[in-house]
Design an enzyme around this catalytic site. Structure first.
Site: not given
Length: 466
Positions: A301, A347, A356, A402, A428, A448
Site C-alpha cells: 500500500h 494500478h 496524480r 508512486d 491521507r 459485518r
C-alpha cells in the site's frame, strides 16, 4: 446561482450533483465548518433515507468466486462519499478532477499549488471553499495543534530503530486520551450527536498530525532538535515544512501539492477501508486512523514510492546516469524477464496515466527540469508503457503516483525513504477523516460481511450448477 449554473455546464454533468449541492447552500457564507455541516447533514440524511426507502432492494452487482479469492477487486460493497476513482478518468474529489482542484481551490499568497485545507473543506461539504473559509481552517488547526505531554514523552523515548510508521501509529493511538467522542460515548450521548464529537476529534487529529510527524523526523534524522512553535499566520503545509526544518519555498509548494493529491483515493483501498471498518465499531477517530496507518505501512500500500527509488538508484548504478533509450529498454526487459515488475507502473483500478503522476510531472518540468533523476523518470515514461504493452501482461501500462513522488522529495533534500509513508499518512487523514464524519452523520452501522469457507463455497457452487 447563475455563476454556479455556468460552472456546472463548464465542468460537465458528472460534477453537476456536487454543484447543485453547492448552489443549494451558496448563501451559507459562514467560515465555521461545523455550522455549515449542521445545515448540510439533516438534508443529506433525509435524501439518503428517501433513496433507501425507494431503492433499498435494488441489485447493484454480482459477486463471483474470483472476487472472493481476489481481494474483492471490483466488488461494489461500500458507500464512500468523498471521492470516486474512475478507471478511465482517475480520482475525482466530490466530483472535481485534480486539474480542476488545482485551478479552483484557494492558494497561499504568492503560491500556485492548492492548499490542502481547501481540499478538506471540499471533501467534507461538497463545496468549493472561499479564501476566508480556508484561512479560518488554517487558523483553527493552528489553535488545536499542541501535543499532550505524554505523547511528546512517548515520541522522545522511542528507540531509533523503530520504524517511523510504527511511531506514527503508536502516537496517534496514544492521542486517544484526548478523544471527545470516547468521553461523550461513555457518558451516554445520543447517537444523533455522534458526528459532532467525531468532527471535533477529526479536527484535533488533523491539526496535531504535522507536529507528530515532524517530531518523528527530527528525532530520527535531526538529532532530536526542536520542531519549534506553530505560527497561526501560516497555512497547515507551511507550518509542517517549517517544523521539518525545510525552509525552501518551493518545497513548501511541493508539500501543498503532495498533501492534496495523496489525501483520498476511493473507499476501497486498505487505509480508507480500514478506517471505515474500525470506525463502524464506534472506535474513536484516533483508534480508527491508527488502524488505517497500520494498513498504509504495508509494502503493498504505502511503501511503493520507496521501491521506485530503490529501483531507479539500482538502475543508475548498473547502466549509468546518462543512459540511452536502447540501454534503458534492455534493462527494463531484463527486469521483466527475471519475473520482476517495473515499480511505479500499473494500478489496481486505473487504466490510464494516474493524474496524480501528471501533476507531479508538471511540477518537476517547471521547477527541476534538469535534475538527472527526473530526466530518468521522464525517459521511463516515454519507454516503459510501450514495453509493457508489447509484453502483453499489464492491464494498465501507465505510471502511477508512486513513480514520481519520491524523486521530488529527494531533489529538495528529503532523502530518508523510510519516512515517506509518514507524509502519505498525514495527507491521507484529510480524506478518510472527512468520510468518518459523514459515516457517523449518516448512521452507517457496524460492518459485518458474510464469509464462506472453501468447502462451503464449493458446495454452494455445486448446488447452483446441479
Amino acid at each position: 446561482m447563475a455563476l454556479l449554473t455556468a460552472a456546472a455546464r463548464l465542468l460537465g454533468a458528472k460534477n453537476s450533483s456536487c454543484l447543485v449541492l453547492a448552489a443549494r447552500h451558496a448563501s451559507a457564507s459562514s467560515t465555521n465548518l461545523k455550522d455549515i455541516l449542521s445545515n448540510l447533514i439533516p438534508k443529506e440524511q433525509a435524501r439518503v433515507k428517501t433513496f433507501r426507502q425507494q431503492h433499498g432492494k435494488t441489485v447493484v452487482g454480482q459477486i463471483t468466486v474470483d472476487m472472493m479469492y481476489g481481494g474483492m477487486r471490483g466488488m461494489k460493497g461500500l458507500v464512500y462519499e468523498t471521492s470516486v476513482l474512475d478507471p478511465d478518468e482517475g480520482i475525482r474529489f466530490r466530483g472535481y478532477s485534480i486539474p480542476e482542484c488545482q485551478k479552483l481551490l484557494p492558494k497561499a499568497k504568492g503560491g500556485e499549488e492548492p492548499l490542502p485545507e481547501g481540499l478538506f473543506w471540499l471533501l467534507v461539504t461538497g463545496q468549493m471553499p472561499t479564501e476566508e473559509q480556508v484561512s479560518w481552517l488554517s487558523q483553527e488547526w493552528a489553535k488545536r495543534a499542541a501535543l499532550p505531554s505524554h505523547v511528546v514523552t512517548m515520541l522522545d523515548n522511542f528507540p531509533t530503530n523503530l520504524h517511523p510508521m510504527s511511531q506514527l501509529s503508536a502516537a496517534i493511538t496514544a492521542l486517544n486520551s484526548e478523544s471527545n467522542f470516547a468521553r461523550a460515548y461513555a457518558e451516554g450521548i445520543n447517537r444523533t450527536k455522534y458526528w459532532e464529537l467525531i468532527y471535533e476529534d477529526c479536527m484535533d487529529l488533523i491539526a496535531k498530525l504535522p507536529c507528530v510527524a515532524a517530531k518523528i523526523y527530527r528525532n530520527l534524522y535531526r538529532e532530536g532538535s526542536s520542531i519549534g512553535a506553530i505560527d497561526s499566520k501560516l497555512d497547515w503545509s507551511h507550518n509542517f515544512t517549517n517544523m521539518l526544518c525545510y525552509t525552501e519555498p518551493q518545497f513548501t509548494e511541493l508539500m501543498r501539492l503532495y498533501l492534496t493529491i495523496h489525501s483520498d483515493h476511493d473507499g476501497g483501498n486498505v487505509s480508507a477501508h480500514t478506517s471505515h471498518l474500525v470506525g463502524s465499531a464506534l472506535s474513536d477517530t484516533y483508534l480508527s486512523f491508527a488502524a488505517a496507518m497500520n494498513g498504509l505501512a504495508g509494502p503493498l500500500h504505502g511503501l511503493a514510492n520507496q521501491e521506485v527509488l530503490v529501483w531507479l538508484t539500482q538502475l543508475q548504478k548498473e547502466v549509468g546516469k546518462d543512459v540511452s533509450d536502447e540501454k534503458l529498454r534492455d534493462y527494463i526487459w531484463n527486469t521483466l524477464n527475471s519475473g520482476r515488475v517495473v515499480p511505479g507502473y500499473g494500478h489496481a483500478v486505473l487504466r490510464k496515466t494516474d493524474p496524480r503522476y501528471s501533476c507531479q510531472r508538471e511540477f518537476a518540468l517547471k521547477h527541476l527540469p534538469k535534475d538527472p533523476m527526473f530526466k530518468l523518470v521522464a525517459q521511463l515514461y516515454k519507454i516503459v508503457p510501450n514495453i509493457l504493452l508489447e509484453q502483453g501482461k499489464a492491464k494498465n501500462p501507465w505510471p502511477n503516483v508512486d513513480a514520481h513522488s519520491g524523486v521530488l522529495l529527494q531533489y529538495y533534500g528529503m532523502t530518508e525513504m523510510n519516512y515517506y509513508t509518514v507524509l502519505f499518512g498525514v495527507s491521507r487523514a484529510l480524506g478518510v477523516l472527512a468520510q468518518l464524519i459523514w459515516s457517523r452523520a449518516l448512521g452507517f452501522p457496524l460492518e459485518r460481511p458474510k464469509s464462506m469457507s472453501t468447502d462451503g463455497l464449493m458446495k454452494f457452487v455445486d448446488s447452483k450448477s446441479g
